[in-house]
Design a protein around this motif. Sequence first.
Motif, PDB file in Angstrom:
ATOM      1  N   ALA A 245      38.199  21.987   1.826  1.00 41.68           N
ATOM      2  CA  ALA A 245      39.018  21.810   3.220  1.00 41.68           C
ATOM      3  C   ALA A 245      39.146  20.385   3.355  1.00 41.68           C
ATOM      4  N   GLY A 246      38.059  19.723   2.872  1.00 44.49           N
ATOM      5  CA  GLY A 246      38.144  18.279   3.057  1.00 44.49           C
ATOM      6  C   GLY A 246      39.308  17.613   2.239  1.00 44.49           C
ATOM      7  N   LEU A 247      39.439  17.917   1.000  1.00 44.82           N
ATOM      8  CA  LEU A 247      40.545  17.529   0.479  1.00 44.82           C
ATOM      9  C   LEU A 247      42.228  18.144   0.925  1.00 44.82           C
ATOM     10  N   ILE A 248      41.930  19.218   1.465  1.00 48.36           N
ATOM     11  CA  ILE A 248      43.199  19.588   1.887  1.00 48.36           C
ATOM     12  C   ILE A 248      43.691  18.884   3.232  1.00 48.36           C
ATOM     13  N   LEU A 249      42.598  18.437   4.048  1.00 48.46           N
ATOM     14  CA  LEU A 249      42.842  17.814   5.298  1.00 48.46           C
ATOM     15  C   LEU A 249      43.436  16.253   4.838  1.00 48.46           C
ATOM     16  N   GLY A 250      42.577  15.708   3.651  1.00 43.44           N
ATOM     17  CA  GLY A 250      42.914  14.447   3.322  1.00 43.44           C
ATOM     18  C   GLY A 250      44.320  14.340   2.923  1.00 43.44           C
ATOM     19  N   ILE A 251      44.705  15.319   2.063  1.00 42.47           N
ATOM     20  CA  ILE A 251      45.992  15.259   1.395  1.00 42.47           C
ATOM     21  C   ILE A 251      47.080  15.420   2.585  1.00 42.47           C
ATOM     22  N   LEU A 252      46.730  16.302   3.559  1.00 45.94           N
ATOM     23  CA  LEU A 252      47.847  16.475   4.564  1.00 45.94           C
ATOM     24  C   LEU A 252      47.994  15.034   5.296  1.00 45.94           C
ATOM     25  N   GLU A 253      46.964  14.722   5.616  1.00 51.17           N
ATOM     26  CA  GLU A 253      46.857  13.234   6.319  1.00 51.17           C
ATOM     27  C   GLU A 253      47.814  12.386   5.468  1.00 51.17           C
ATOM     28  N   SER A 254      47.678  12.201   4.159  1.00 56.57           N
ATOM     29  CA  SER A 254      48.225  11.166   3.593  1.00 56.57           C
ATOM     30  C   SER A 254      49.767  11.534   3.395  1.00 56.57           C
ATOM     31  N   PHE A 255      50.182  12.879   3.024  1.00 54.40           N
ATOM     32  CA  PHE A 255      51.713  13.180   3.205  1.00 54.40           C
ATOM     33  C   PHE A 255      52.067  12.883   4.587  1.00 54.40           C
ATOM     34  N   SER A 256      51.378  13.018   5.538  1.00 52.14           N
ATOM     35  CA  SER A 256      51.779  12.832   6.967  1.00 52.14           C
ATOM     36  C   SER A 256      52.167  11.227   7.194  1.00 52.14           C
ATOM     37  N   VAL A 257      51.580  10.584   6.634  1.00 46.76           N
ATOM     38  CA  VAL A 257      51.823   9.059   6.833  1.00 46.76           C
ATOM     39  C   VAL A 257      53.256   8.708   5.981  1.00 46.76           C
ATOM     40  N   TRP A 258      53.412   9.524   4.831  1.00 48.51           N
ATOM     41  CA  TRP A 258      54.724   9.163   4.125  1.00 48.51           C
ATOM     42  C   TRP A 258      55.894   9.448   5.171  1.00 48.51           C
ATOM     43  N   VAL A 259      55.679  10.597   5.868  1.00 53.67           N
ATOM     44  CA  VAL A 259      56.803  10.882   6.523  1.00 53.67           C
ATOM     45  C   VAL A 259      56.883  10.577   8.131  1.00 53.67           C
ATOM     46  N   MET A 260      55.936  10.235   8.829  1.00 56.36           N
ATOM     47  CA  MET A 260      55.653   9.882  10.165  1.00 56.36           C
ATOM     48  C   MET A 260      55.160   8.430  10.165  1.00 56.36           C
ATOM     49  N   PRO A 261      55.429   7.853  11.391  1.00 52.88           N
ATOM     50  CA  PRO A 261      54.698   6.553  11.711  1.00 52.88           C
ATOM     51  C   PRO A 261      53.291   6.907  11.723  1.00 52.88           C
ATOM     52  N   THR A 262      52.746   5.967  11.153  1.00 56.03           N
ATOM     53  CA  THR A 262      51.043   6.038  10.623  1.00 56.03           C
ATOM     54  C   THR A 262      50.385   5.829  11.969  1.00 56.03           C
ATOM     55  N   ALA A 263      51.067   5.451  13.059  1.00 58.92           N
ATOM     56  CA  ALA A 263      50.256   5.394  14.409  1.00 58.92           C
ATOM     57  C   ALA A 263      49.540   6.898  14.675  1.00 58.92           C
ATOM     58  N   PHE A 264      50.019   7.811  14.374  1.00 57.53           N
ATOM     59  CA  PHE A 264      49.721   9.110  14.794  1.00 57.53           C
ATOM     60  C   PHE A 264      49.044  10.214  13.769  1.00 57.53           C
ATOM     61  N   LYS A 265      48.478   9.270  12.878  1.00 53.08           N
ATOM     62  CA  LYS A 265      47.863   9.938  11.596  1.00 53.08           C
ATOM     63  C   LYS A 265      46.860  11.143  12.212  1.00 53.08           C
ATOM     64  N   ASP A 266      46.083  10.447  13.137  1.00 54.64           N
ATOM     65  CA  ASP A 266      44.813  11.156  13.579  1.00 54.64           C
ATOM     66  C   ASP A 266      45.021  12.329  14.397  1.00 54.64           C
ATOM     67  N   VAL A 267      46.598  12.110  15.100  1.00 53.85           N
ATOM     68  CA  VAL A 267      46.962  13.172  15.997  1.00 53.85           C
ATOM     69  C   VAL A 267      47.180  14.500  14.904  1.00 53.85           C
ATOM     70  N   VAL A 268      47.730  14.135  13.770  1.00 53.83           N
ATOM     71  CA  VAL A 268      48.032  15.216  12.910  1.00 53.83           C
ATOM     72  C   VAL A 268      46.864  15.990  12.317  1.00 53.83           C
ATOM     73  N   SER A 269      45.840  15.242  12.216  1.00 51.82           N
ATOM     74  CA  SER A 269      44.657  15.959  11.865  1.00 51.82           C
ATOM     75  C   SER A 269      43.860  16.632  12.810  1.00 51.82           C
ATOM     76  N   ILE A 270      43.889  16.374  14.029  1.00 51.65           N
ATOM     77  CA  ILE A 270      43.276  16.914  15.259  1.00 51.65           C
ATOM     78  C   ILE A 270      44.254  18.071  15.477  1.00 51.65           C
ATOM     79  N   SER A 271      45.579  17.976  15.155  1.00 51.98           N
ATOM     80  CA  SER A 271      46.271  19.005  15.692  1.00 51.98           C
ATOM     81  C   SER A 271      46.041  20.370  14.784  1.00 51.98           C
ATOM     82  N   ILE A 272      45.682  20.018  13.250  1.00 54.62           N
ATOM     83  CA  ILE A 272      45.459  20.926  12.402  1.00 54.62           C
ATOM     84  C   ILE A 272      44.062  21.684  12.750  1.00 54.62           C
TER      85      ILE A 272
END
Lengths: 296, 359, 388
Positions: A245-272
């Motif tokens: 699960a850790g790896l999955i979350l980390g990878i999802l966060e990383s790819f979210s940085v690719w497509v979104m403004p990085t200011a909201f990276k944590d919002v992504v993980s908490i939404s998950i």
Amino acid sequence: MNIELFFQYLAAGVTYGTIYAIVAIGFNIIYNTTGIINFAQGEFVMLGGMTAVTLHAFLPLPAAILSAVIITMIIGALIEITFIRWLTSPSVLRMIIITIGISIFIREAALHIWGEAVRALPYFTGTEVTVISAGDVHISPQVLWVIGISAVTVVLLTFFFNYTLLGRQMRACSSNRDAARLCGISAKNMVTLSFVLSAGIGALAGCVVSPITYVQYDSGTGLAIKGFTVAILGGLGNSTAAIAAGLILGILESFSVWVMPTAFKDVVSISILLLILFVRPSGIFGSVEASRLKEF
Amino acid sequence: MRSRYAPVAFFIAVVIAVQFLTLIIDRPQYLTQLTMAGYYSLVIIGLCMLIGYAGQISLGHAGFFAIGGYISAFLTTYDLMPHKGNALAGIVAKAGLLVTVQDLYGGDALVFHPWIACIAAICVTVLIAYVIGGPVLKLKGHYLAMATLGFGTIVYKLVLGTTFFGAADGLSDIPGFKLLPGLEVSGKNSARIQNYYISWGMVALGMLLLANLIHSRVGSALRAIHSAEDAANAMGVNTGRYKLNIFVLSAVFAAVGGIFLTHYNGGIGPSEASIMKSVRYVAIVAIGGMANLWGALSMGIVLNFLSLRGYFGSYDDTVFGVILILIMLFAPEGLLRREVFRNAKKWISGRGKAEGQKA
Amino acid sequence: MKACRMFAVLLLTCMIMAAPALAKETIKVGAILAVTGPASFLGAPEAKTLEMMVEDINKKGGIRGSKIELIIKDSGASPEKALSFAKQLIEEDKVLAIIGPSTSGETMKIKSVAEEAKAILISCAAAEVIVNPVAKYVFKTPQMDKHAVIKIFEQMKAMKLSKAGVLSSNTGFGKAGKEQIEKLAPEYGIQIVANEVYDKAATDLTAEVTKVKASGAEAIINWSIEPAQSIVIKNARQIGFKGQIFQSHGFGNIEYVKAAGEAAEGVIFPAGKLLVADTLPDSDPQKAVLINYKKDYESKFKDEASTFGGHAYDAMLILTKAIEKANSTDKEAVRNAIEGLKGVVGTAGVFNFSAQDHNGLDINAFEMLIVKKGKFAVLAAPETKKKK
């Protein structure tokens, strides 16, 4: 889409993920024995890192890490004995609040002992800039250390819980406390042992990730939140699932940085996290029936 | 009927007495921190209903406070002047929803009227509370705690990351909120006494509302849900709906506290949405007694007042952490329970009796 | 140690509230600083510096014969506390001036309170909006962010770099720098190809720097003051970014250089001259002040002196000079005196105030530094000479 860019983001995701995963393993041990989520687990990670750095000033690195782990284990035992041991059948709410209180207390104590400065252990192999490269994709060797130590820890834990007497006693406590007591197992000691183990693993995690992330008095909180996000994502109590699960979350966060403004990276993980809680609280790899049977 | 409202009447008398006291000891400045503590207490009594009476923990209530505060702050400071030509802005202007204020540099700015901002903020809070509350309240124990923690953290990260909300600096220079001609919620020194009464008036109103609720059928239903949810369900009580409604009510209390405090302070920052704030609110409810509105209120006043005056110095967070631990270890039902008073009386009179007998 | 000091300060405050008669003999100065909490990098050295200075001044007999009484309040970087403390200090403790707060967010909240109460506020926060629009009673001591940005852009032009990837943290410090960068980039012909904000507590930023590198940036400009700034440059070098890395003046603490290790080699950033005080020519007017401050701070607190502590030093210095110049402790007189101060040598630079300039520093307050072999060194000035 540049294929090397894709792999670099993947490598970044693995870096994030292993940090979260190694913190999550600690949660599962206490949860398995007591059914408590220990909000102070992040502080054990922080204590391990800070103590190791202080000791490293006059001990070689392996000795410093070992001593830090032992010291944190002792602190874990002390905390359990002082605060948790003599609570008789506490409610979930009470446990949550106590562990939050303990985490605040440890954090403020750390602030007054070590100040607000930031510390780090040296990289185990190489320096801040050495990397293992494949083409234009680079990853720090420290990440491999984190993965390696997580894997070894999980293997040892599985062995411990399945094949040693002590481990099986702890598992007995978690599935049915009264029955375990009837068999002569001291439930109270098992709880203390679980805190000791969690503290030790947390401290080890703190030592091994500190070269990457640096430690300071308040680094425990952020890591704790990510840690239990991952623990819940994988299914509370299952350490192997926590790594995945850790790896999955980390990878999802990383790819979210690719497509979104990085200011909201944590919002992504908490939404998950929220999504998992709403849809499948037993976690990706957890069993729905088993989680319903567990008393919290 | 009388016994229900007597405490509130007594409370109002105390509020007035305190104000005169500050005049007598020549410390009118205390009213500032008391006013701020009042608004924080609104959040706390709402949370007390949720945790104590409905039995649901929320580690993210500061999020609702922030939602109320930020939306009202944003709407009353966002200058619509550059968008004058825009069709939507035109409609809004014609509907009389806007006012002209002075901006930082002396020019004119077109912003929403504080009443509109307040109503909008409350509506948004209600919406979010219903949407989040539905799925969240189906969870129990640790999962519920984690979900509310997650919600609070999302609100925090959102206000921290959004430029519209001032990012890390928050929003400042928020105009006062004219409730009625002559009654304005703002930080001006001249309006200090009015604001004190506005703040505590709102708290009194809130307590009245909640007291009513507790003594009504809703209150009985909540007590049933808290002690034995499945039994209540079996008796035909729609537990899901009650829990959700109380959740939304407590969210509205928090948001109103946020709106008014923001106008009083003239600003708001992301720290109002932080997890430590949420933990503080829970700590205060715990100390006052989980299901004890007056206990939570009194503790709320005392602890917020001391914290805002800096009595705890650098140990502010430590104090709350230690309080949490001690209360949970020794007095999990809170300090201000009737049992505590009864025991104290027994102890004192028991002593007296023994001495009397000896004599 | 911190506990004893805090207790002493609290005790002092209580005594003051109970004994108004004593007030006439001491000069009360308030300070609202973020000693603990998320901005403790700023507030803790500032508080220590103020205590050190006041102790020194009082040992030498005080100002105009009166001792200074320092009242420090720890706001923990929370604006509502800053507001409450500001009102307390102004109305109850009746301080002559307030030094601080440490962050821009807090300062903006109490700016109007200070103005309304006609109380002098000397802020240690950097945002331009604190002194622009100018408020009669509000001053600030840190250098203008825009000068730091201009120096970086001038350096980039000299190095023939035009594409910048910007990373900033989600704090007030990061936000202020980002705004100046965005505003000034067109004037200097710099193209911003990436502009990302990261969380100040981030544990690793590999994905963020990957995004910046992929955008084709020739140089990375990072604007933050937390450990994250060391993480950024580490990750950037790890993923193979070979371009020039610029940091903000928040990098001005050797601890961050140590933390970043080899990755810090070659990083260029603007800084106050405190960091290279030893290598300044003797003719530099700031050298004596800087060396003294550094020596005193390091021997007293066993900790590296930082430029942030220096902002508090400058604030107290300006206040004391203004009191001496006005030869009174009347707020109006002191305020007017501050506006008239010229040539005050502080740690951040040489201050020249005026009715329109409540900061007093110009672009020369910054020196461009480069990290060589884990130490700070002065970078030779670029050939292009541009007026401020």
